[in-house]
Write an enzyme that holds these catalytic residues in place. Structure first.
Site, PDB file in Angstrom:
ATOM      1  N   TYR A  63      17.365  30.369   6.707  1.00 50.91           N
ATOM      2  CA  TYR A  63      16.152  31.105   7.076  1.00 50.91           C
ATOM      3  C   TYR A  63      16.029  31.245   8.587  1.00 50.91           C
ATOM      4  O   TYR A  63      16.283  30.294   9.328  1.00 50.91           O
ATOM      5  CB  TYR A  63      14.910  30.372   6.571  1.00 50.91           C
ATOM      6  CG  TYR A  63      14.687  30.525   5.086  1.00 50.91           C
ATOM      7  CD1 TYR A  63      14.533  31.775   4.511  1.00 50.91           C
ATOM      8  CD2 TYR A  63      14.610  29.404   4.277  1.00 50.91           C
ATOM      9  CE1 TYR A  63      14.316  31.903   3.138  1.00 50.91           C
ATOM     10  CE2 TYR A  63      14.390  29.517   2.916  1.00 50.91           C
ATOM     11  CZ  TYR A  63      14.247  30.776   2.351  1.00 50.91           C
ATOM     12  OH  TYR A  63      14.034  30.895   1.011  1.00 50.91           O
ATOM     13  N   LYS A  85       0.848  -1.200   0.000  1.00 47.14           N
ATOM     14  CA  LYS A  85       0.000   0.000   0.000  1.00 47.14           C
ATOM     15  C   LYS A  85       0.884   1.251   0.000  1.00 47.14           C
ATOM     16  O   LYS A  85       2.097   1.165   0.235  1.00 47.14           O
ATOM     17  CB  LYS A  85      -0.904  -0.008   1.228  1.00 47.14           C
ATOM     18  CG  LYS A  85      -0.159   0.065   2.558  1.00 47.14           C
ATOM     19  CD  LYS A  85      -1.091  -0.134   3.735  1.00 47.14           C
ATOM     20  CE  LYS A  85      -0.322  -0.180   5.045  1.00 47.14           C
ATOM     21  NZ  LYS A  85      -1.159  -0.605   6.175  1.00 47.14           N
TER      22      LYS A  85
HETATM   23  C1  LIG Z   1      -0.490  -1.761   6.713  1.00 41.48           C
HETATM   24  C2  LIG Z   1      -1.084  -3.005   7.213  1.00 41.48           C
HETATM   25  C3  LIG Z   1      -0.278  -4.117   7.496  1.00 41.48           C
HETATM   26  C4  LIG Z   1       1.234  -4.074   7.419  1.00 41.48           C
HETATM   27  O1  LIG Z   1       1.736  -3.492   8.614  1.00 41.48           O
HETATM   28  P1  LIG Z   1       3.295  -3.356   8.847  1.00 41.48           P
HETATM   29  O2  LIG Z   1       3.420  -2.884  10.248  1.00 41.48           O
HETATM   30  O3  LIG Z   1       3.789  -2.345   7.877  1.00 41.48           O
HETATM   31  O4  LIG Z   1       3.864  -4.703   8.604  1.00 41.48           O
HETATM   32  C5  LIG Z   1      -0.903  -5.292   7.870  1.00 41.48           C
HETATM   33  N1  LIG Z   1      -2.243  -5.360   7.994  1.00 41.48           N
HETATM   34  C6  LIG Z   1      -3.053  -4.310   7.741  1.00 41.48           C
HETATM   35  C7  LIG Z   1      -4.516  -4.466   7.899  1.00 41.48           C
HETATM   36  C8  LIG Z   1      -2.501  -3.102   7.362  1.00 41.48           C
HETATM   37  O5  LIG Z   1      -3.305  -2.058   7.121  1.00 41.48           O
END
Ligand SMILES: *Cc1c(COP(=O)(O)O)cnc(C)c1O
Length: 359
Positions: free
Chosen positions: A256, A35
């Site tokens: 800055y 994702k």
């Molecule tokens: C993002 C997500 C994961 C992965 O989590 P990590 O801590 O990055 O391994 C697993 N399950 C769900 C439902 C998620 O949204």
């Protein structure tokens, strides 16, 4: 004739980290969570690099899934938050997208949809995160509805998500596991609990499916030393180089707001990297970088396109010297600890401006 700033992505390291997740949980299938553009690494490139290893991918929304389909990725893709609107269900069914069901309205939407073919469903149980998921006491009723629907494939997977799996001395993970199993409708129902931290530190959570995200990108999610950290290699390096060097006398300020003033005769290197690239503006004086592989502190305020670094104590710095903001020899988690955030945010927030170089 090119701005030297770029993100380097090491796809072999990604594959090694994925295989490490599998080795830590040999009885489980490991879904690769890609994702948020693979946590900032480029979802299509990462999916292609893992395609002979990973049986399925996980993304946050259907837009992310369709981007992968358009690039020719044919493996199942789980929508981790399910659908946002009910018109997504038919597309998901056509495109072999698996759907997390985490709220009762989604159950009704799926049951009432007019579909050509059934859709593969995962249900999420709220075991204490209290963000998404079906309340345990409503599970029997909602599950029965889904199982009776011709719109739903057989083999629903029961999932849950941990609130504190990264905290090695926090017992809440065990409580969530116990609650989950006490409400699992049957002991042989396929299930999925583990994110990266749980794959690495809570083997009792491993299920038919585990969901590996952050660890694939080579940094540890855990809050303490652990043997499983040793199998990880950072995938991303954020790189640029020195574009200007100058001497600054005692009492003179840099950048800055004149935030930083020289306490000694100093040599300041200016580097082409700024908050428009995704490097956090609130990184303050003292945040480490590597110049020619040697540590040096950021000084003064991060600008839109540039950062200044105190290189007075280093030798051999010249125009064009390579600068690494995080990567193999400077962990994103360590940098994040100086900035008041976590490595997850640093790697994921890098915008579209920087070119990615895949090696
Ligand atoms: C993002 C997500 C994961 C992965 O989590 P990590 O801590 O990055 O391994 C697993 N399950 C769900 C439902 C998620 O949204």
């Amino acid at each position: 004739m090119t701005r030297p700033s770029h993100i380097q992505v090491n796809l072999q390291a990604l594959r090694n980290n994925y295989q490490w997740a599998c080795e830590l949980a040999p009885q489980s299938k490991t879904m690769a969570i890609i994702k948020a553009d693979a946590y900032g690494h480029g979802a299509v490139a990462c999916a292609r690099a893992l395609d002979d290893l990973a049986p399925a991918y996980g993304v946050a929304c259907i837009e992310e899934a369709l981007q992968l389909r358009q690039a020719g990725i044919n493996k199942p893709i789980l929508l981790l938050e399910g659908i946002f609107t009910d018109d997504e269900i038919a597309t998901a069914a056509e495109q072999d997208l698996w759907m997390m069901v985490e709220d009762p309205w989604q159950v009704d939407a799926i049951v009432n949809a007019k579909l050509q073919q059934p859709v593969q469903v995962w249900t999420k149980m709220d075991t204490g995160m209290h963000r998404l998921g079906l309340a345990p006491f409503r599970l029997p009723e909602l599950l029965a509805k889904l199982q009776a629907s011709p719109n739903v494939c057989n083999g629903i997977v029961m999932a849950s998500h941990f609130a504190c799996a990264d905290e090695l001395s926090n017992d809440f993970t065990r409580q969530q596991i116990a609650l989950f199993h006490s409400h699992l409708p049957s002991p042989d129902m396929p299930f999925s609990l583990a994110n990266s931290a749980a794959i690495m530190a809570w083997p009792e959570s491993h299920g038919h499916w585990n969901r590996a995200g952050f660890m694939l990108y080579g940094n540890t999610p855990l809050d303490a030393e652990h043997d499983s950290n040793l199998g990880l290699t950072p995938v991303m390096s954020l790189n640029s180089s020195v574009i200007s060097l100058r001497q600054v006398a005692v009492g003179e300020a840099v950048g800055y707001g004149q935030l930083w003033k020289a306490q000694r005769p100093s040599i300041i290197a200016t580097v082409a990297m700024g908050y428009a690239d995704g490097y956090p503006r609130h990184a303050s004086t003292g945040t480490p970088v590597l110049i020619n592989g040697q540590r040096a502190p950021i000084i003064g305020r991060v600008s839109m396109d540039m950062i200044t670094i105190d290189v007075t104590d280093l030798s051999g710095v010249c125009l064009g010297s390579p600068v690494c903001f995080w990567g193999h020899d400077l962990n994103a988690n360590e940098v994040a600890s100086h900035i008041g955030t976590i490595g997850y945010e640093l790697i994921t927030r890098m915008g579209q401006r920087l070119p990615k170089i895949y090696v």
